[in-house]
Design a protein around this motif. Structure first.
Motif, PDB file in Angstrom:
ATOM      1  N   GLU A 121      -8.463  -3.217   5.254  1.00  0.00           N
ATOM      2  CA  GLU A 121      -8.510  -2.206   4.191  1.00  0.00           C
ATOM      3  C   GLU A 121      -7.549  -1.063   4.473  1.00  0.00           C
ATOM      4  O   GLU A 121      -6.840  -0.588   3.600  1.00  0.00           O
ATOM      5  N   ILE A 122      -7.543  -0.630   5.729  1.00  0.00           N
ATOM      6  CA  ILE A 122      -6.734   0.533   6.074  1.00  0.00           C
ATOM      7  C   ILE A 122      -5.246   0.199   5.983  1.00  0.00           C
ATOM      8  O   ILE A 122      -4.453   0.982   5.484  1.00  0.00           O
ATOM      9  N   LEU A 123      -4.886  -1.004   6.446  1.00  0.00           N
ATOM     10  CA  LEU A 123      -3.468  -1.378   6.409  1.00  0.00           C
ATOM     11  C   LEU A 123      -2.983  -1.463   4.971  1.00  0.00           C
ATOM     12  O   LEU A 123      -1.861  -1.068   4.662  1.00  0.00           O
ATOM     13  N   GLY A 133      -4.260   0.207   2.580  1.00  0.00           N
ATOM     14  CA  GLY A 133      -4.325   1.577   2.077  1.00  0.00           C
ATOM     15  C   GLY A 133      -4.642   1.613   0.609  1.00  0.00           C
ATOM     16  O   GLY A 133      -5.610   1.018   0.142  1.00  0.00           O
TER      17      GLY A 133
END
Lengths: 286, 537, 319
Positions: free
Chosen positions: C42-44, C46
Motif C-alpha cells: 500500500e505504501i509503495l 501511495g
C-alpha cells in the motif's frame, strides 16, 4: 553518622556560599512559579486568539501591536507563547514526575531484591527501550489514538527505562554499603531498606537526573506533536513553536527567538532550583 | 536587503517580470507595467536586467552541478513504473527518454517517437526515431517500447500508472520502428499521456533496476537509494544539442531550511520546493534566484458526500462559503499561488474555464447554511496532516473562520506516516493533495468520474461520466474545450471537494545556472532539468 | 568455582542475558510493526493504491504469507547471518545498511572520542569544586546547552558557518573528504552539534555521581585524615562512582547510533537513523528489524559494558 553527614554536606559548601545558594534556588523557584501562573492564567491575558491570523505580514518584528512579533502565518506570538505555556509546563511536569517516580521505585526495588526479579525487570525495560521512539509513537497513535493523557504516558514510557537504569545503578552501589547490610541483618523489610536507607542516599543524583530528563521531555514533546500525538493545532507547545518558525531564524525573527527563550528560562530555572535543593532535603530526611 | 530593490518588491514580482519577458513583452511594455505598480524607473531598469539575465543567454557546454530535491528514501527506484518521488523523477528523466515530452506551456514535443498518428483516436500508430542507442549500445526498436508499455498492465510490476495504462488493450509491434496501440475507447490525449514520467522507455526484457540502461542524456554512474544518484554525459545521445553538463549529482534534502541553506552556501546549484516563506531570505541575494511556476497541484478539503455531515448539501455549501481563499493564498501560500474555484483544472491549462468565479468568503452565509443543515455548534473534526502540504495551516484558517460564527471545527493532525492509506479518502472530512496532471481527462477520470479510484468526496454524476467519455474521444479542440468548461462548473458546484488555491512551485536556482524553464509536469523543469540546464562561465 | 573466576562468570552470564534480550526486542519490534496500519504494498503504491493494484503487488512480493512466518523466516535467516532482502527495493538489507552503518559508527566514534574525556574532566572538576564559581558556570553552561532544541542548534550552526561565513560546507555528503582538512571540514559541524548535546548530559551525571560518593563515610574519613582533594577524588570517590558514571555514559552514547535523526537530516548525513525512519515509513519489515537489531546491539553492548565496568570496579558487587 548524622554528625559526619552534616559535616560532609556543609564541608564543600561554605556558609558564605550557602546564602547565595538559596538565592539561586529561590530565583529558580520564582521563574517556575511565574511560568506556572502563566500556564494557568496566560490564556486569559492573551491579546488575540492563538490561531487567528492577525497580520498580513509574516515573521514580523516586535511592535506595539504585536509585542513579540508574528509567526510564519502572521499569528500573534505573544498569544501563542502564553497558550503554549499550558502545554509545555503542564505536560512536561506531569511526564517527568511519572517517569522519575516509576524509574526510582522500580530501580530501588530491583536493587534491593536483586536476583531474578532484577534481571527480568531490567530485560523488560531494555526491550521497551529497544523500540525506536518513532516506531513507538506511531504505534501508540495507531493503537490508542491521540490525547493529552496518552501523550504524557508515552513520554513517561520513553524515559522510564533510562530513569530506571540510572536509579538502579545508584541503588546497587548503596545496597552494598555496610549500613544497608546491617539493616538487612536486622531483618528490615524491602520497603524499609528502599525508603529509609537507599532513597535518601541516591536522592541527589536522582534529582539531577530529573532536571536533565525534564529538559529532554520538553524538547521531545514537540517531536511527538508532529507525529500527531498530543497537542493539536492551532495550539502548540513551545518546542513546536520553535520548530514551525525555524525558517524565520535567518531573518532573526522574534517568532523563533522567544519560544526558545521561554524553553531556556523554564528548563534552566528547574535545574537551578533542583541543584540548590538537595542540602535541605537531605537534612530533612534524617 | 540591498538598496538595489524597492522595499515592497519581492521575488514574486521578479517572477512576474520574467514570465512577461518570456511571453515576448518588450522593454517598453515592461517599464510601463513596472511604473503602474509604483516602481521607479531606475529601479525598474535594474530589475529588468536581472530578470532578462535569467532568460536570454547562449548555452555553454561543460561543468557539473549538484541539485537537491526534497524526498528520498530506501524506496528510491530506477524503475520508471514505480517512480514516485521527486528524486525518482529527476533520475529517470536523466537516464531514460519518453516517446513524447511536454514542454513549456503544455506544448507537446516528440522525443523517442518520430511521429504519432491516428484517425479515430482509438487506434494509434507510433513511429520511432531511428538510430537511437541505449547506454549498453543496443539500438532502440519497437520491441523495447512494447515491453516498456506492456509492463504497466501487469499488477506484479507495481506500476503507479496501472489504471491509466489499462485503457491500452493492444500494444503491438508492426515493424522494427513502428508499433500500434489500440485503446478500449477513443482517447485523444494519448500522446500527452505518454509524456508522463512513468512511461519512460527501457530496454526489452529489463528486470534488474540496480542500474539504468536507457537512451537518456546521462549514463547512470552511481545510484544509492536514499542517498544520491550520479549521472555522466551520454556521448551518443540522439539529440544533437544536449546535454550541456558533463555530469550531475542529485540528492535529496528533506529539511526545507537545510535545503535552502545548502543552496545559499553554494553546496548545491539547484533546489526544488523552496518554501514560499524562504523567499524573503533570498531577496537581495545576487547568487541565487527563485524560479516560480504554477502547474496545478493543490491541497483540497474533501467532504465525503456519503457520510455525515457531508451528506447534507447545506453543510457543503456552508463549508465552501467558509473558506477564506484570499487569506489562504496570502498567508498560507504567501501569495505564491492562484485562487481555486473547487475544480481541479488549473489556470495553467488551456482548458481552464475563466468564467467560473471562486466562491466568495462569506461567514454569515455559511452560518445560514450550517443552521439549515442543523450542524451549527456541533464539534466537527477535520483530518489534516503534514503529508498533504499546508493542510494543517489551511485547517487552522478554516477553524478560525468557523469559530467566529460559532462553528466548532476541530483540527485533527495525524501522522504523515500512512496518511494516504489510512485517512485519505476514508475520513468524513479530510485533506488531500493532488499533483499536477497534464490533461483534464486524467484529472476527471482519476478524481471525479463515478468509478474514479480516488473519488475524494464520493461524488457521482452519470451526466458527468457521459461528458467525460464524449470529450475523451473528441479530436475537435473547440467542442472539447466547451465540454470541459461545463464539466468544471459541474464539479465546482456539485462535488464535496473544496479547492481553495493552486500552489506555485518554487525552485531555488544559483545565478550561474542557465536554461531552467517552467514545465507543466512540475518544478525543476518537470524534473527533466539535467538535460537542459547549463553552467555559466 | 574459584573466587578469581567469579567475575568472569558474571560477565559470561551478562552476555547470555544480552542475547536473550535481543530476542525479546526483535519480537517486540516485529509486534509493534504489525500494529501499524498499512503494509509495504500500500505504501509503495501511495496515492496510486487501488485495491486491485495492492492485491497484485502483495501477491508478487510474497506478502500474503502470514506475518509470523515472515518474521520466523527473517529470524532463521539472521541465524545464518543473512539480514534478508528489503521489501521496498529488492536490495540486500546488508548492502543497504553496511555503508550507512559505517557512516554512523564513524560519526559516533569521533563524537565519543571528543566528548567522553571532555565530559568526565568537566564533571569531576565541577564535583571537586562543588559550589564554586567554576561549578556553577559549568552547571549553567551545560543546562543552557541541553535546553536549546537540537534542530535549532544544528540549523544555527549551518547558517553561521556555511551560509554567512562560508567556512564549512552545509552538507556532509559528497564533501571533499580526501584530505585531512577536507575531512575535518566535513565532520566539524555534525560532530560538534552532537558532542555538545551528549557531553552536557554526561557532565551533569558525572558531577552528581562523584558528589554522592564524596559524601560517603570512607571518603569523609580520608578527607578528615588530611588527604588532598585530588587524591580523595581520584583515589577514593571516583572508583566508587564509576558504576553510575559508566551507565550514564552508556545511555548517552547509545543515542549516538540510532537517535541522531535530526543531525542526519539537517546535515544530510547518510546514517542508519534516517534508514530506520525510511524503513518504518515503507513498512519494510526486514529493514526495520535489521535496523532495530543494530540499535539494540549497540545499546546492549554499551550497557553490558557499563554493567561489567560497574561490577569490576566495585569489589563488593563481585561478591
Amino acid at each position: 553518622m548524622t554528625l559526619t553527614k552534616t559535616l560532609a554536606a556543609v564541608l564543600p559548601t561554605p556558609g558564605r556560599l550557602g546564602y547565595r545558594f538559596n538565592l539561586a534556588g529561590r530565583t529558580g523557584l520564582c521563574v517556575i512559579a511565574f511560568w506556572a501562573l502563566i500556564a494557568v492564567f496566560g490564556p486569559l491575558m492573551s491579546p488575540y486568539a492563538p490561531g487567528e491570523i492577525v497580520d498580513w505580514d509574516y515573521f514580523s518584528p516586535m511592535s506595539g501591536q504585536f509585542w513579540l512579533g508574528t509567526d510564519y502565518l502572521g499569528r500573534d506570538m505573544l498569544s501563542r507563547i502564553l497558550m503554549g505555556a499550558r502545554y509545555t509546563v503542564g505536560i512536561s511536569l506531569a511526564a517527568v514526575a511519572i517517569t522519575v517516580t516509576a524509574g526510582v521505585l522500580l530501580g530501588m526495588t530491583a536493587a534491593v531484591i536483586g536476583g531474578w526479579f532484577d534481571m527480568v525487570l531490567s530485560r523488560l525495560l531494555d526491550a521497551l527501550n529497544g523500540i525506536p521512539s518513532l516506531l513507538f509513537g506511531l504505534v501508540v497513535v495507531a493503537a490508542v489514538g491521540s490525547s493529552i493523557p496518552v501523550l504524557v504516558l508515552t513520554l513517561a514510557a520513553i524515559y522510564i527505562p533510562g530513569a530506571y537504569r540510572y536509579a538502579r545503578a545508584l541503588a546497587v552501589n548503596i545496597n552494598t554499603m555496610d549500613y544497608v547490610t546491617v539493616a538487612r541483618a536486622r531483618g528490615e523489610t524491602t520497603f524499609y531498606l528502599a525508603t529509609r536507607e537507599i532513597f535518601p542516599n541516591i536522592l541527589g543524583p536522582v534529582l539531577a537526573d530529573l532536571g536533565v530528563r525534564f529538559i529532554f521531555i520538553v524538547l521531545v514533546l514537540s517531536g511527538l506533536s508532529f507525529l500527531g500525538l498530543g497537542v493539536q493545532p492551532p495550539n502548540a507547545d513551545w518546542g513546536g513553536l520553535v520548530r514551525e518558525n525555524l525558517e524565520g531564524m535567518s531573518l532573526g525573527a522574534p517568532a523563533v527567538i522567544f519560544p526558545s527563550v521561554a524553553i531556556a528560562t523554564l528548563t534552566i530555572s528547574v535545574n537551578m532550583f533542583i541543584d540548590n535543593l538537595p542540602v535541605k532535603i537531605r537534612d530533612r530526611s534524617e | 536587503m540591498t538598496d538595489r530593490l524597492p522595499t515592497n518588491w519581492t521575488s514574486r514580482d521578479d517572477a512576474m517580470v520574467e514570465s512577461a519577458i518570456r511571453r515576448g513583452a518588450t522593454r517598453r511594455d515592461l517599464l510601463r507595467m513596472l511604473m503602474a505598480s509604483g516602481v521607479g524607473l531606475a529601479a525598474g531598469g535594474t530589475l529588468l536586467g536581472s530578470a532578462s539575465r535569467a532568460v536570454a543567454a547562449t548555452p555553454v557546454a561543460g561543468g557539473s552541478i549538484r541539485a537537491a530535491g526534497w524526498s528520498a528514501s530506501t524506496a528510491d527506484t530506477l524503475d520508471p513504473a514505480k517512480a514516485s518521488l521527486s528524486t525518482d523523477y529527476a533520475r529517470i528523466c536523466a537516464f531514460y527518454n519518453r516517446l513524447t515530452f511536454l514542454a513549456e506551456g503544455g506544448a507537446l514535443q516528440m522525443e523517442l517517437a518520430e511521429e504519432i498518428a491516428t484517425v479515430d483516436a482509438k487506434t494509434w500508430s507510433i513511429k520511432l526515431k531511428s538510430g537511437v542507442q541505449f547506454h549498453d549500445g543496443k539500438t532502440l526498436s519497437a520491441d523495447d517500447v512494447v515491453y516498456s508499455l506492456s509492463r504497466h498492465l501487469d499488477e506484479a510490476t507495481g506500476s503507479k500508472v496501472h489504471s491509466i495504462a489499462a485503457q491500452m488493450t493492444e500494444i503491438a509491434k508492426v515493424d522494427e520502428l513502428t508499433l500500434r496501440i489500440v485503446l478500449a475507447e477513443a482517447n485523444a490525449d494519448l500522446p500527452t499521456i505518454l509524456a508522463l514520467h512513468h512511461f519512460m522507455i527501457i530496454a526489452d526484457g529489463t528486470t534488474d533496476f540496480s542500474t539504468a540502461n536507457g537512451t537518456g542524456p546521462f549514463i547512470c554512474e552511481a545510484f544509492e537509494p536514499g542517498v544520491k544518484s550520479v549521472g555522466v554525459k551520454n556521448p551518443n545521445y540522439f539529440k544533437p544539442e544536449g546535454p550541456y553538463l558533463d555530469s550531475f549529482e542529485f540528492i535529496a534534502i528533506a529539511d526545507n531550511t537545510a535545503r535552502l541553506n545548502a543552496l545559499m552556501s553554494g553546496d548545491i546549484q539547484l533546489a526544488g520546493a523552496i518554501s514560499p516563506r524562504a523567499l524573503r531570505m533570498m531577496e537581495g541575494q545576487d547568487a541565487v534566484w527563485a524560479s516560480t511556476t504554477t502547474v496545478g497541484n493543490y491541497t483540497d478539503l474533501n467532504i465525503r458526500l456519503d457520510m455525515e455531515p457531508g451528506s447534507k448539501a447545506e453543510f457543503i455549501e456552508g463549508m465552501k462559503s467558509l473558506i477564506d481563499r484570499e487569506l489562504i493564498r496570502k498567508s498560507v501560500l504567501r501569495g505564491l499561488g492562484d485562487i481555486g474555484n473547487d475544480q481541479p483544472v488549473s489556470p495553467a491549462s488551456r482548458y481552464y474555464n475563466p468564467d467560473l468565479k471562486p466562491r466568495a468568503f462569506d461567514p454569515e452565509k455559511a452560518k445560514h447554511h450550517f443552521e439549515k443543515a442543523g450542524v451549527l455548534g456541533a464539534e466537527i473534526p477535520m483530518v489534516a496532516s503534514d503529508a498533504a502540504a499546508s493542510s494543517v495551516d489551511m485547517a487552522t484558517v478554516v477553524q478560525q473562520a468557523g469559530a467566529q460564527i460559532g462553528m466548532k471545527l476541530k483540527v485533527d493532525r495525524v501522522p504523515s506516516d500512512g496518511y494516504w492509506s489510512n485517512y485519505w479518502l476514508k475520513a468524513p472530512i479530510h485533506f488531500g493533495h493532488i499533483n499536477p496532471r497534464p490533461t483534464p481527462d486524467i484529472l476527471f477520470s482519476l478524481l471525479y468520474a463515478s468509478d474514479a479510484p480516488w473519488n475524494e468526496s464520493h461524488w457521482k454524476s452519470e451526466k458527468f461520466d457521459g461528458m467525460l467519455r464524449e470529450a475523451r474521444g473528441m479530436l475537435d479542440e473547440e467542442k472539447r474545450t466547451a465540454i470541459y468548461h461545463e464539466m468544471q462548473a459541474m464539479v465546482s458546484d456539485g462535488a464535496g471537494t473544496v479547492i481553495p488555491a493552486f500552489m506555485a512551485n518554487v525552485d531555488g536556482v544559483s545565478s550561474n545556472l542557465g536554461g531552467l524553464k517552467p514545465n507543466p509536469l512540475g518544478g525543476l523543469m518537470g524534473f527533466a532539468f539535467a538535460e537542459y540546464v547549463w553552467l555559466k562561465d | 568455582m574459584s573466587p578469581s573466576l567469579l567475575p568472569w562468570y558474571y560477565v559470561g552470564q551478562r552476555f547470555a542475558i544480552a542475547l536473550l534480550t535481543l530476542l525479546i526486542i526483535s519480537f517486540t519490534v516485529f509486534f509493534a510493526t504489525q500494529l501499524l496500519p498499512g503494509d509495504v504494498a500500500e505504501i509503495l503504491l501511495g496515492q496510486a493504491a487501488t485495491p486491485e493494484a495492492v492485491a497484485g503487488l502483495r501477491e508478487a512480493m510474497g506478502l500474503n504469507a502470514p506475518a509470523l512466518s515472515q518474521y520466523a523466516g527473517w529470524l532463521a535467516g539472521l541465524a545464518h547471518g543473512d539480514l534478508g532482502t528489503s521489501y521496498a527495493n529488492r536490495m540486500e538489507v546488508s548492502e543497504l545498511i553496511s555503508g550507512r552503518l559505517a557512516n554512523s559508527l564513524r560519526l559516533a566514534g569521533v563524537t565519543t572520542l571528543i566528548s567522553v574525556p571532555f565530559a568526565l574532566a568537566l564533571g569531576i572538576l565541577a564535583a571537586m569544586y562543588r559550589g564554586s564559581a567554576l561549578d556553577r558556570a559549568i552547571s549553567i553552561c551545560t543546562i543552557s546547552v541541553i535546553s536549546v532544541p537540537e534542530f535549532m542548534l544544528a540549523t544555527l550552526a549551518v547558517l553561521v558557518f556555511a551560509v554567512w561565513l562560508g567556512w564549512l560546507p552545509a552538507l556532509s555528503i559528497g564533501g571533499n573528504a580526501d584530505t585531512l582538512g577536507g575531512l575535518l571540514k566535513t565532520y566539524a559541524m555534525p560532530v560538534i552539534s552532537l558532542a555538545i548535546g551528549v557531553s552536557a548530559q554526561m557532565v551533569r551525571m558525572t558531577r552528581a555521581a562523584v558528589i554522592e560518593t564524596i559524601q560517603t563515610p570512607y571518603v569523609e574519613m580520608a578527607l578528615l585524615k588530611g588527604a588532598s582533594r585530588w587524591r580523595m577524588v581520584i583515589g577514593h570517590a571516583l572508583p566508587n562512582a564509576i558504576g553510575p558514571i559508566a551507565n550514564a555514559i552508556a545511555l548517552s552514547l547509545s543515542y549516538l547510533v540510532g537517535g541522531v535523526i535530526i543531525v542526519e537530516t539537517v546535515f544530510n548525513y547518510p546514517g542508519v537513523a534516517k534508514l530506520m525512519v525510511d524503513a518504518v515509513a515503507t513498512r519494510d519489515l526486514p529493514l526495520i528489524q535489521s535496523c532495530a537489531m543494530i540499535f539494540c546491539v549497540s545499546y546492549l553492548s554499551l550497557i553490558t559494558l557499563a554493567d561489567i565496568v560497574a561490577i569490576l570496579s566495585n569489589p563488593r558487587l563481585r561478591r
